[in-house]
Design a protein around this motif. Structure first.
Motif, PDB file in Angstrom:
ATOM      1  N   ASN A 212       0.842  -1.192   0.000  1.00  0.00           N
ATOM      2  CA  ASN A 212       0.000   0.000   0.000  1.00  0.00           C
ATOM      3  C   ASN A 212       0.879   1.244   0.000  1.00  0.00           C
ATOM      4  O   ASN A 212       2.119   1.129  -0.002  1.00  0.00           O
ATOM      5  CB  ASN A 212      -0.972  -0.012   1.201  1.00  0.00           C
ATOM      6  CG  ASN A 212      -0.237  -0.100   2.529  1.00  0.00           C
ATOM      7  OD1 ASN A 212       0.754   0.609   2.749  1.00  0.00           O
ATOM      8  ND2 ASN A 212      -0.701  -0.971   3.423  1.00  0.00           N
ATOM      9  N   ALA A 213       0.229   2.412  -0.019  1.00  0.00           N
ATOM     10  CA  ALA A 213       0.999   3.657  -0.124  1.00  0.00           C
ATOM     11  C   ALA A 213       1.888   3.858   1.102  1.00  0.00           C
ATOM     12  O   ALA A 213       2.895   4.562   1.042  1.00  0.00           O
ATOM     13  CB  ALA A 213       0.055   4.839  -0.303  1.00  0.00           C
ATOM     14  N   GLY A 214       1.532   3.212   2.211  1.00  0.00           N
ATOM     15  CA  GLY A 214       2.308   3.391   3.438  1.00  0.00           C
ATOM     16  C   GLY A 214       3.567   2.531   3.506  1.00  0.00           C
ATOM     17  O   GLY A 214       4.565   2.934   4.109  1.00  0.00           O
ATOM     18  N   ALA A 233      -4.947  -2.408  -3.133  1.00  0.00           N
ATOM     19  CA  ALA A 233      -4.635  -0.977  -3.187  1.00  0.00           C
ATOM     20  C   ALA A 233      -4.602  -0.438  -4.618  1.00  0.00           C
ATOM     21  O   ALA A 233      -4.629   0.777  -4.824  1.00  0.00           O
ATOM     22  CB  ALA A 233      -3.298  -0.702  -2.489  1.00  0.00           C
ATOM     23  N   SER A 234      -4.581  -1.328  -5.606  1.00  0.00           N
ATOM     24  CA  SER A 234      -4.545  -0.851  -6.994  1.00  0.00           C
ATOM     25  C   SER A 234      -5.935  -0.507  -7.516  1.00  0.00           C
ATOM     26  O   SER A 234      -6.095  -0.024  -8.637  1.00  0.00           O
ATOM     27  CB  SER A 234      -3.905  -1.897  -7.907  1.00  0.00           C
ATOM     28  OG  SER A 234      -4.775  -2.995  -8.129  1.00  0.00           O
ATOM     29  N   LYS A 236      -7.740   1.654  -5.954  1.00  0.00           N
ATOM     30  CA  LYS A 236      -7.943   3.053  -5.556  1.00  0.00           C
ATOM     31  C   LYS A 236      -6.948   3.890  -6.351  1.00  0.00           C
ATOM     32  O   LYS A 236      -5.735   3.736  -6.175  1.00  0.00           O
ATOM     33  CB  LYS A 236      -7.694   3.219  -4.060  1.00  0.00           C
ATOM     34  CG  LYS A 236      -8.650   2.380  -3.207  1.00  0.00           C
ATOM     35  CD  LYS A 236      -8.256   2.470  -1.735  1.00  0.00           C
ATOM     36  CE  LYS A 236      -8.695   1.225  -0.984  1.00  0.00           C
ATOM     37  NZ  LYS A 236      -7.768   0.830   0.087  1.00  0.00           N
ATOM     38  N   GLU A 238      -5.854   7.049  -6.486  1.00  0.00           N
ATOM     39  CA  GLU A 238      -4.826   7.896  -5.857  1.00  0.00           C
ATOM     40  C   GLU A 238      -3.781   7.058  -5.135  1.00  0.00           C
ATOM     41  O   GLU A 238      -2.590   7.374  -5.147  1.00  0.00           O
ATOM     42  CB  GLU A 238      -5.472   8.906  -4.889  1.00  0.00           C
ATOM     43  CG  GLU A 238      -6.043  10.130  -5.573  1.00  0.00           C
ATOM     44  CD  GLU A 238      -5.089  10.767  -6.605  1.00  0.00           C
ATOM     45  OE1 GLU A 238      -3.885  10.917  -6.288  1.00  0.00           O
ATOM     46  OE2 GLU A 238      -5.529  11.088  -7.725  1.00  0.00           O
ATOM     47  N   GLU A 239      -4.229   5.988  -4.506  1.00  0.00           N
ATOM     48  CA  GLU A 239      -3.277   5.149  -3.776  1.00  0.00           C
ATOM     49  C   GLU A 239      -2.327   4.441  -4.747  1.00  0.00           C
ATOM     50  O   GLU A 239      -1.129   4.334  -4.501  1.00  0.00           O
ATOM     51  CB  GLU A 239      -4.006   4.118  -2.902  1.00  0.00           C
ATOM     52  CG  GLU A 239      -3.017   3.226  -2.166  1.00  0.00           C
ATOM     53  CD  GLU A 239      -3.487   2.755  -0.809  1.00  0.00           C
ATOM     54  OE1 GLU A 239      -4.700   2.808  -0.546  1.00  0.00           O
ATOM     55  OE2 GLU A 239      -2.613   2.334  -0.027  1.00  0.00           O
ATOM     56  N   ALA A 242       0.244   6.813  -5.819  1.00  0.00           N
ATOM     57  CA  ALA A 242       1.223   7.044  -4.733  1.00  0.00           C
ATOM     58  C   ALA A 242       2.211   5.888  -4.660  1.00  0.00           C
ATOM     59  O   ALA A 242       3.409   6.085  -4.420  1.00  0.00           O
ATOM     60  CB  ALA A 242       0.481   7.217  -3.409  1.00  0.00           C
ATOM     61  N   ILE A 243       1.733   4.671  -4.866  1.00  0.00           N
ATOM     62  CA  ILE A 243       2.650   3.515  -4.858  1.00  0.00           C
ATOM     63  C   ILE A 243       3.622   3.638  -6.033  1.00  0.00           C
ATOM     64  O   ILE A 243       4.821   3.392  -5.887  1.00  0.00           O
ATOM     65  CB  ILE A 243       1.838   2.191  -4.921  1.00  0.00           C
ATOM     66  CG1 ILE A 243       1.001   2.034  -3.642  1.00  0.00           C
ATOM     67  CG2 ILE A 243       2.774   0.989  -5.089  1.00  0.00           C
ATOM     68  CD1 ILE A 243      -0.025   0.910  -3.670  1.00  0.00           C
ATOM     69  N   SER A 246       6.392   5.865  -5.288  1.00  0.00           N
ATOM     70  CA  SER A 246       7.313   5.382  -4.244  1.00  0.00           C
ATOM     71  C   SER A 246       8.547   4.716  -4.830  1.00  0.00           C
ATOM     72  O   SER A 246       9.465   4.359  -4.110  1.00  0.00           O
ATOM     73  CB  SER A 246       6.607   4.353  -3.346  1.00  0.00           C
ATOM     74  OG  SER A 246       5.414   4.891  -2.823  1.00  0.00           O
TER      75      SER A 246
END
Ligand code: PGA
Length: 247
Positions: A212-214, A233-234, A236, A238-239, A242-243, A246
């Motif tokens: 995830n983005a975190g 998470a793919s 979403k 925006e998330e 963000a990934i 990263s």
């Protein structure tokens, strides 16, 4: 040290619809601040529309047949994927292995056909929780990689990607720590290197399992982790972006 390709791959599984296809396409077409190749693997029917709309990211399928043509109702062949500019195909995902009974041998046959048709395989490997607890992680993953390498030869991995996905981390919210994942990634790269150092040096090895983005940055910072295969998470937009950032 060689520079390896970095990839962030969306595995939508049996999710997603035309609305999400539209939103994700618009967002990814405008994504410029990542060095990763972004790949979206939706269900089969959406591949045609992505291909026709000439998107700026790569498209992949989640599976394909081990047969080339004939009386195999419901199957999709490697050459059909290739005709729609499908660049990647996920093979041997643990859900295919566990729910649909795909063996290492079937996966190896699919891998060979994908390469022959110019579709890049993303070969998934990973241990169950029980196997990890029994200290069988390397034996299981070693056998999964070997089954394919023995059939297709190490050189066929020049165009391939491997994804390490611990089964216990898929869709569970439990991620392998970056160190745990790195250990397995290094093991996989060494295994390939024992057959061909050059192929091993350039082979992208992705981590998958509750990315995830975190947690993505930490995972992607590891020496042998070259990106991610992302499920939940793919979905979403925006998330997923963000990934991608990263990397
Ligand atoms: P997850 O799925 O990110 O939802 O854990 C990953 C995968 O199955 O490829």
């Amino acid at each position: 040290m060689s520079v390896r390709r970095r990839l962030v791959v969306a595995n939508w599984k049996l999710n997603g619809d035309l609305t999400l296809i539209g939103k994700m396409s618009a967002a990814l077409n405008g994504l410029t601040d990542t060095t990763a190749e972004m790949v979206v693997c939706p269900a089969y029917p959406y591949l045609g529309s992505l291909s026709a709309s000439k998107v700026k990211f790569s498209i992949g399928a989640q599976n394909m047949s081990q047969y080339t043509s004939g009386a195999f109702t419901g199957e999709v062949s490697a050459s059909m994927l290739s005709a729609f500019d499908v660049k990647y195909v996920i093979l041997g995902h643990s859900e295919r292995r566990a729910i649909f009974g795909e063996s290492n041998e079937i996966i190896a046959e699919k891998f060979a056909l994908a390469v022959k048709n110019g579709v890049h395989p993303i070969l998934c490997v990973g241990e169950t929780e029980e196997q990890r607890n029994n200290d069988e992680t390397e034996a299981v993953i070693g056998a999964q990689v070997k089954a394919v390498m023995d059939k297709v030869g190490v050189k066929a991995f020049i165009d391939a990607v491997i994804a390490y996905e611990p089964v216990w981390a898929i869709g569970t919210g439990k991620t392998a720590t970056a160190e745990m994942a790195q250990q397995v990634h290094r093991f996989i790269r060494q295994q390939v290197a024992s057959e061909d150092q050059q192929v091993a040096d350039t082979l992208p090895i992705l981590y998958g399992g509750s990315v995830n983005a975190g947690n993505a940055k930490d995972l992607f910072a590891q020496a042998d982790i070259d990106g991610g295969l992302v499920g939940g998470a793919s979905l979403k937009v925006e998330e997923f972006l963000a990934i991608g950032r990263s990397v």
